[in-house]
Design a protein around this motif. Sequence first.
Motif, PDB file in Angstrom:
ATOM      1  N   ARG A  91       0.864  -1.185   0.000  1.00  0.00           N
ATOM      2  CA  ARG A  91       0.000   0.000   0.000  1.00  0.00           C
ATOM      3  C   ARG A  91       0.890   1.222   0.000  1.00  0.00           C
TER       4      ARG A  91
ATOM      5  N   LYS B 140      -2.145   6.625   3.318  1.00  0.00           N
ATOM      6  CA  LYS B 140      -1.896   5.282   2.793  1.00  0.00           C
ATOM      7  C   LYS B 140      -3.062   4.877   1.906  1.00  0.00           C
TER       8      LYS B 140
ATOM      9  N   SER C  24      -5.796   2.562  -0.033  1.00  0.00           N
ATOM     10  CA  SER C  24      -6.466   1.334   0.412  1.00  0.00           C
ATOM     11  C   SER C  24      -6.220   0.179  -0.559  1.00  0.00           C
TER      12      SER C  24
ATOM     13  N   GLY D 258      -3.816  -2.288  -2.766  1.00  0.00           N
ATOM     14  CA  GLY D 258      -2.453  -2.823  -2.814  1.00  0.00           C
ATOM     15  C   GLY D 258      -1.951  -2.755  -4.253  1.00  0.00           C
TER      16      GLY D 258
ATOM     17  N   ASN E  64      -3.306  -3.588  -9.555  1.00  0.00           N
ATOM     18  CA  ASN E  64      -4.026  -3.092  -8.368  1.00  0.00           C
ATOM     19  C   ASN E  64      -4.794  -4.230  -7.727  1.00  0.00           C
TER      20      ASN E  64
ATOM     21  N   TYR F  84      -7.721  -4.990  -4.872  1.00  0.00           N
ATOM     22  CA  TYR F  84      -8.773  -4.447  -4.003  1.00  0.00           C
ATOM     23  C   TYR F  84      -9.363  -5.550  -3.148  1.00  0.00           C
TER      24      TYR F  84
ATOM     25  N   SER G 211     -11.912  -1.331  -0.224  1.00  0.00           N
ATOM     26  CA  SER G 211     -10.892  -0.544  -0.939  1.00  0.00           C
ATOM     27  C   SER G 211     -11.509   0.156  -2.135  1.00  0.00           C
TER      28      SER G 211
END
Length: 199
Positions: free
Chosen positions: A34, A42, A44, A46, A106, A108, A112
């Motif tokens: 993250r 930060k 949400s 990754g 990405n 989620y 997220s």
Amino acid sequence: MGPGAIHLRGFAEEAAGALVQAIREVEARAPFRRMTTRRGFKMSVGMTNCGRYGWISDREGYRYSEIDPVSGHSWPALPTTVRDLAVAAAAEAGYVGFDPDACLVNRYEPGSGLALHQDRNERDATAPIVSVSLGLPATFLFGGLDRKLRASRTTLRHGDVVVWGGLSRFFFHGVLRLGEGQHETLGRTRINLTVRRAG
Ligand code: MD6
Ligand code: FE
């Protein structure tokens, strides 16, 4: 979806299994992390990358880097399955000769999301971005050149591909916070690949 943005429903359905396997291999060398925004929040979602260039964000802002700041090494190569699928989708949408050198991955989980943003760190604005959705569905927000313009909503499902270029290349867009769900292969996650020409 908009001028120059084409939604190819199910275009990646057949390749999905191979794409998921390729992502597993990428994340073994460059784990999801993250990242932090310039303002210190930060994210949400990754993120990781493959290909020559990887998109990164930290207190210095957003940019592309040939080095993964976590490992200190180059990013894993762009998997052939990812490249072939992206090139085929781009051609289907009329972008012949797409030659990607970057793929942002990405990840989620329920809760997220991605705030409205523009993708404008890529050098060549004539190249499209090919976006591949896997796993849980998400609501994609698609606005205009002005952040304040009301955004339309589209559901992106497992195997959907969006090719994004032309007039809408710099449109604001985002992803609503993911709802709960279980996908048969990816469980409680959504993975989105955005394949780009960054350098
Ligand atoms: C996502 N996608 O769908 C986030 N950007 O998870 C993006 O931010 C995006 O799908 C540029 C072009 C296509 C995209
Ligand atoms: Fe984006």
